[in-house]
Design a protein around this motif. Structure first.
Motif, PDB file in Angstrom:
ATOM      1  N   LEU A  56       0.649  30.720  13.996  1.00  0.00           N
ATOM      2  CA  LEU A  56      -0.351  31.197  13.975  1.00  0.00           C
ATOM      3  C   LEU A  56      -0.916  31.170  13.131  1.00  0.00           C
ATOM      4  CD1 LEU A  56       0.663  35.244  15.354  1.00  0.00           C
ATOM      5  CD2 LEU A  56      -0.288  33.482  16.847  1.00  0.00           C
ATOM      6  N   ALA A  57      -2.220  31.175  12.976  1.00  0.00           N
ATOM      7  CA  ALA A  57      -2.773  30.667  11.819  1.00  0.00           C
ATOM      8  C   ALA A  57      -2.820  32.067  10.673  1.00  0.00           C
ATOM      9  CB  ALA A  57      -4.371  31.153  11.908  1.00  0.00           C
ATOM     10  N   GLN A  58      -1.858  33.088  10.693  1.00  0.00           N
ATOM     11  CA  GLN A  58      -1.556  34.312   9.853  1.00  0.00           C
ATOM     12  C   GLN A  58      -0.320  34.037   8.899  1.00  0.00           C
ATOM     13  OE1 GLN A  58      -2.090  37.732  12.295  1.00  0.00           O
ATOM     14  NE2 GLN A  58      -0.441  38.009  13.086  1.00  0.00           N
ATOM     15  N   ASN A  59       0.868  33.145   9.967  1.00  0.00           N
ATOM     16  CA  ASN A  59       1.734  32.757   9.076  1.00  0.00           C
ATOM     17  C   ASN A  59       2.082  31.222   8.515  1.00  0.00           C
ATOM     18  OD1 ASN A  59       2.921  35.267  10.341  1.00  0.00           O
ATOM     19  ND2 ASN A  59       3.345  33.936  12.136  1.00  0.00           N
ATOM     20  N   LEU A  60       0.742  30.269   8.436  1.00  0.00           N
ATOM     21  CA  LEU A  60       0.374  29.039   7.461  1.00  0.00           C
ATOM     22  C   LEU A  60       0.667  30.129   6.669  1.00  0.00           C
ATOM     23  CD1 LEU A  60      -1.554  27.123   9.162  1.00  0.00           C
ATOM     24  CD2 LEU A  60       0.884  27.550   9.665  1.00  0.00           C
ATOM     25  N   SER A  61       0.981  29.083   5.229  1.00  0.00           N
ATOM     26  CA  SER A  61       0.624  29.263   3.974  1.00  0.00           C
ATOM     27  C   SER A  61      -0.757  28.778   3.354  1.00  0.00           C
ATOM     28  CB  SER A  61       1.178  28.403   3.243  1.00  0.00           C
ATOM     29  OG  SER A  61       1.395  26.694   3.551  1.00  0.00           O
ATOM     30  N   GLY A  62      -1.373  29.577   2.877  1.00  0.00           N
ATOM     31  CA  GLY A  62      -2.296  29.177   2.221  1.00  0.00           C
ATOM     32  C   GLY A  62      -3.358  28.095   2.385  1.00  0.00           C
ATOM     33  N   GLY A  63      -2.303  26.483   1.981  1.00  0.00           N
ATOM     34  CA  GLY A  63      -2.503  25.592   2.311  1.00  0.00           C
ATOM     35  C   GLY A  63      -2.847  24.842   2.886  1.00  0.00           C
ATOM     36  N   ASN A  64      -1.358  25.609   3.962  1.00  0.00           N
ATOM     37  CA  ASN A  64      -1.354  25.290   5.308  1.00  0.00           C
ATOM     38  C   ASN A  64      -2.804  25.555   6.784  1.00  0.00           C
ATOM     39  OD1 ASN A  64       0.655  23.232   5.247  1.00  0.00           O
ATOM     40  ND2 ASN A  64       1.342  25.278   5.355  1.00  0.00           N
ATOM     41  N   GLN A  65      -3.016  26.714   5.881  1.00  0.00           N
ATOM     42  CA  GLN A  65      -4.348  27.054   6.619  1.00  0.00           C
ATOM     43  C   GLN A  65      -5.593  26.322   5.952  1.00  0.00           C
ATOM     44  OE1 GLN A  65      -4.882  31.056   4.653  1.00  0.00           O
ATOM     45  NE2 GLN A  65      -2.908  31.669   6.376  1.00  0.00           N
ATOM     46  N   GLN A  66      -5.760  26.494   4.637  1.00  0.00           N
ATOM     47  CA  GLN A  66      -6.675  25.231   4.697  1.00  0.00           C
ATOM     48  C   GLN A  66      -6.745  23.630   5.150  1.00  0.00           C
ATOM     49  OE1 GLN A  66      -9.076  25.589   2.516  1.00  0.00           O
ATOM     50  NE2 GLN A  66     -10.413  25.040   1.201  1.00  0.00           N
ATOM     51  N   ARG A  67      -5.791  23.499   5.471  1.00  0.00           N
ATOM     52  CA  ARG A  67      -5.487  21.950   5.853  1.00  0.00           C
ATOM     53  C   ARG A  67      -6.032  22.013   7.592  1.00  0.00           C
ATOM     54  NH1 ARG A  67      -0.575  18.334   3.360  1.00  0.00           N
ATOM     55  NH2 ARG A  67      -0.947  19.201   1.988  1.00  0.00           N
ATOM     56  N   LEU A  68      -5.714  23.473   8.137  1.00  0.00           N
ATOM     57  CA  LEU A  68      -5.884  23.441   9.391  1.00  0.00           C
ATOM     58  C   LEU A  68      -7.145  23.096   9.904  1.00  0.00           C
ATOM     59  CD1 LEU A  68      -5.694  23.943  12.331  1.00  0.00           C
ATOM     60  CD2 LEU A  68      -4.977  26.057  12.133  1.00  0.00           C
ATOM     61  N   MET A  69      -8.182  24.251   8.672  1.00  0.00           N
ATOM     62  CA  MET A  69      -9.744  24.253   8.831  1.00  0.00           C
ATOM     63  C   MET A  69     -10.216  22.961   8.673  1.00  0.00           C
ATOM     64  SD  MET A  69     -10.680  27.505   6.998  1.00  0.00           S
ATOM     65  CE  MET A  69     -10.584  27.130   5.266  1.00  0.00           C
ATOM     66  N   LEU A  70      -9.443  21.542   7.242  1.00  0.00           N
ATOM     67  CA  LEU A  70     -10.267  20.787   7.525  1.00  0.00           C
ATOM     68  C   LEU A  70     -10.225  19.709   8.790  1.00  0.00           C
ATOM     69  CD1 LEU A  70      -8.479  19.391   3.620  1.00  0.00           C
ATOM     70  CD2 LEU A  70     -11.408  20.127   4.181  1.00  0.00           C
ATOM     71  N   SER A  71      -8.653  19.729   9.291  1.00  0.00           N
ATOM     72  CA  SER A  71      -8.635  19.087  10.798  1.00  0.00           C
ATOM     73  C   SER A  71      -9.644  19.719  11.417  1.00  0.00           C
ATOM     74  CB  SER A  71      -7.456  19.581  11.008  1.00  0.00           C
ATOM     75  OG  SER A  71      -6.622  21.029  11.458  1.00  0.00           O
ATOM     76  N   LEU A  72     -10.497  20.154  12.203  1.00  0.00           N
ATOM     77  CA  LEU A  72     -10.859  21.513  13.094  1.00  0.00           C
ATOM     78  C   LEU A  72     -12.389  20.653  12.305  1.00  0.00           C
ATOM     79  CD1 LEU A  72     -10.203  24.670  13.412  1.00  0.00           C
ATOM     80  CD2 LEU A  72      -9.572  22.569  14.835  1.00  0.00           C
ATOM     81  N   ILE A  73     -13.092  19.793  11.093  1.00  0.00           N
ATOM     82  CA  ILE A  73     -14.197  19.969  10.639  1.00  0.00           C
ATOM     83  C   ILE A  73     -15.009  18.487  12.701  1.00  0.00           C
ATOM     84  CG2 ILE A  73     -15.715  18.239   9.211  1.00  0.00           C
ATOM     85  CD1 ILE A  73     -13.790  19.543   6.863  1.00  0.00           C
ATOM     86  N   PRO A  74     -15.951  19.458  12.332  1.00  0.00           N
ATOM     87  CA  PRO A  74     -16.481  17.852  13.458  1.00  0.00           C
ATOM     88  C   PRO A  74     -17.105  16.498  12.779  1.00  0.00           C
ATOM     89  CG  PRO A  74     -17.548  20.403  13.667  1.00  0.00           C
ATOM     90  CD  PRO A  74     -16.792  19.867  12.130  1.00  0.00           C
ATOM     91  N   LYS A  75     -17.066  15.463  13.899  1.00  0.00           N
ATOM     92  CA  LYS A  75     -17.155  14.386  13.159  1.00  0.00           C
ATOM     93  C   LYS A  75     -19.220  14.023  12.747  1.00  0.00           C
ATOM     94  CE  LYS A  75     -12.698  13.052  13.940  1.00  0.00           C
ATOM     95  NZ  LYS A  75     -11.591  12.807  12.343  1.00  0.00           N
ATOM     96  N   GLU A  76     -19.251  14.722  13.529  1.00  0.00           N
ATOM     97  CA  GLU A  76     -20.932  14.886  13.475  1.00  0.00           C
ATOM     98  C   GLU A  76     -21.305  15.215  12.295  1.00  0.00           C
ATOM     99  OE1 GLU A  76     -19.834  17.910  16.588  1.00  0.00           O
ATOM    100  OE2 GLU A  76     -18.721  15.799  15.895  1.00  0.00           O
ATOM    101  N   THR A  77     -20.409  15.522  11.262  1.00  0.00           N
ATOM    102  CA  THR A  77     -20.798  16.521   9.941  1.00  0.00           C
ATOM    103  C   THR A  77     -21.598  15.597   9.282  1.00  0.00           C
ATOM    104  OG1 THR A  77     -19.185  17.782  10.198  1.00  0.00           O
ATOM    105  CG2 THR A  77     -19.922  18.397   7.904  1.00  0.00           C
ATOM    106  N   GLN A  78     -22.790  15.724   8.344  1.00  0.00           N
ATOM    107  CA  GLN A  78     -23.471  15.020   7.601  1.00  0.00           C
ATOM    108  C   GLN A  78     -23.521  15.557   6.225  1.00  0.00           C
ATOM    109  OE1 GLN A  78     -27.195  14.754   9.741  1.00  0.00           O
ATOM    110  NE2 GLN A  78     -27.530  12.876   9.266  1.00  0.00           N
ATOM    111  N   VAL A  79     -23.166  17.357   6.112  1.00  0.00           N
ATOM    112  CA  VAL A  79     -23.398  17.726   4.839  1.00  0.00           C
ATOM    113  C   VAL A  79     -21.775  19.074   4.961  1.00  0.00           C
ATOM    114  CG1 VAL A  79     -24.753  19.751   3.541  1.00  0.00           C
ATOM    115  CG2 VAL A  79     -25.834  17.818   5.208  1.00  0.00           C
TER     116      VAL A  79
END
Length: 475
Positions: A374-397
């Motif tokens: 669960l997201a709530q059971n991840l540390s702050g650093g691992n939550q941040q890594r998860l959010m980065l992994s979810l960034i869409p490939k088509e992101t320009q900004v």
């Protein structure tokens, strides 16, 4: 008050957050608990403060075991937390906010007595907090001082500080540190959870190092900062930033800034593609609001124009908020469910495929967890890594609010390594930070905020660190 942790263990699914932890914090000391993100610090603090019940183990105060798993019992034992985000009401006065957060359940509270309490502590610690001041007019340091008064008024004797100095000026930090030294001399036990090595060495007498859920050792301070970092991460961890921040640019970008519906033509920022723009400012300066203005309505309205004067499509802009669980992730959803949300499934989710993608992302981004975590059971650093992994490939900004807030050195470096390696695929990366070290390590263009206004902008050469410090402090 002496605090003794005895064989504390806590497990979330397959992850051992705390694994048979035992150590002692002496009365009248300032004691650091340090370790990389995911080491188990937050879990241990939540157990001490009654927010979590351990699977095994006990905690004793002055050799007496205390009831665990209840914040009420923790408060009765004199345990209190001073977090990085003050618990107050911005439109209230200091007095009104203090009353609203009072533990006293009486219908009628003595305002003169509360005013006297605030003024007494302010005088004792050489602070300047006036009961009739509005909370929104206080600096982040003054708001933290008010929170500390609230804890002391409640009878707190064990004070836990969780990254308390984010957004502080040097003067504010020194005032709070002097207060903590005074309290420790009076017999209070202070626990500091921080990733700022220089602060730990400045104020703490001992530090307990945590790794992979275990308390590996407790050391006396001060020691060489490189040695302390190596104890946290292993040998040769304390290395300087060596990223090449500058790259070939293929086109010019203009950020058109409007405030309160009036075009501020002097704030049209001419930038180059692949720049990393740092928005510098103390907490409450307007820097985070400026980041949000690219995607929603705030005091500012911002548009990004290409060389051909065309707007960047809103769908190509990705926003990563500072508050990971409130705005960035779903706390009660696991990693696999988050991955499913961002993949086009045509209405039918292929869970075996989603699991495989999740496992690949966990490995690629170094997330300490499983597809079912669960997201709530991840540390702050691992939550941040998860959010980065979810960034869409088509992101320009890519817009980032306080991207490494509360992260350890290794996690912060990993985050930025990933961002810099992927910047070639983006038009621009814009991030806000209260940490000037982060700004000057990773930004090649800087925008300074003070009192909700842009007060300066330019390259690192045009805006040396000393000038930026003056600008964001209102000088």
């Amino acid at each position: 008050m002496k605090i003794e942790f005895q064989n504390i263990s806590k497990q979330f699914g397959e992850i051992k957050a705390n694994d048979d932890i035992s150590f002692t914090i002496d009365s009248g000391t300032i004691h650091a608990i340090i370790g990389e993100n995911g080491a188990g610090k937050s879990t241990l603090i939540k157990i001490l403060s009654g927010q979590l019940l351990p699977d095994n183990g006990t905690i004793s105060i002055n050799d007496n075991p205390i009831a665990l798993g209840s914040t009420l019992h923790a408060t009765e034992q004199g345990i209190g937390i001073l977090g990085q985000d003050p618990l107050d009401f911005s439109n209230f006065t200091v007095l009104e906010s203090f009353i609203a957060g009072s533990h006293n359940n009486q219908i009628f509270l003595s305002k003169p007595k509360i005013e006297q309490t605030i003024e007494l502590y302010s005088k004792q610690f050489n602070w300047d907090i006036k009961p009739n001041s509005l909370i929104k007019d206080l600096s982040i340091g003054e708001r933290q001082q008010l929170e500390l008064i609230r804890l002391l008024e409640k009878g707190t004797k064990i004070i836990i500080l969780d990254e308390p100095t984010s957004g502080f000026s040097l003067e504010q930090k020194e005032k709070v540190f002097n207060t903590l030294r005074t309290l420790a001399n009076d017999g209070y036990s202070i626990i500091l959870v921080s990733h700022k090595i220089e602060e730990i060495l400045e104020i703490c007498s001992k530090a307990t190092i945590m790794q992979n859920g275990k308390a590996t050792q407790t050391v006396s301070l001060p020691i060489d900062p490189n040695e302390l970092v190596n104890l946290m991460f292993g040998e040769q961890s304390y290395i300087q930033n060596s990223f090449n921040l500058y790259s070939e640019n293929s086109q010019n970008i203009t950020i058109e800034v409007t405030k309160n519906n009036q075009l501020k033509t002097t704030e049209n920022l001419q930038l180059n593609q692949n720049l990393i723009v740092g928005i510098a400012g103390l907490q409450g300066s307007g820097a985070d609001s400026f980041i949000q203005s690219f995607i929603t309505k705030t005091n500012y309205s911002t548009k990004i124009l290409t060389e051909t004067n065309s707007h960047i499509n809103q769908n190509a802009i990705t926003y990563v908020p500072a508050d990971r669980l409130e705005k960035g992730l779903f706390s009660d959803m696991n990693i696999m469910q988050h991955v499913a949300l961002i993949h086009d499934t045509n209405g039918v989710i292929n869970w075996p495929n989603i699991r495989k993608i999740s496992e690949n992302l966990i490995e690629e981004y170094g997330i300490r967890g499983t597809p079912n975590s669960l997201a709530q059971n991840l540390s702050g650093g691992n939550q941040q890594r998860l959010m980065l992994s979810l960034i869409p490939k088509e992101t320009q900004v890519l817009l980032l609010e306080q991207p490494t807030r509360g992260l350890d050195i290794q996690s912060a470096r990993y985050i930025w390594s990933n961002l810099i390696e992927s910047r070639e695929e983006k038009v621009i990366t814009i991030f806000s930070s209260v940490d000037l070290d982060e700004i000057y390590s990773y930004a090649n263009y800087i925008i300074c905020f003070y009192n909700d206004d842009i007060v300066a902008h330019g390259t690192q050469k045009e805006l040396p660190r000393e000038l930026t410090m003056q600008k964001i402090s209102g000088r």
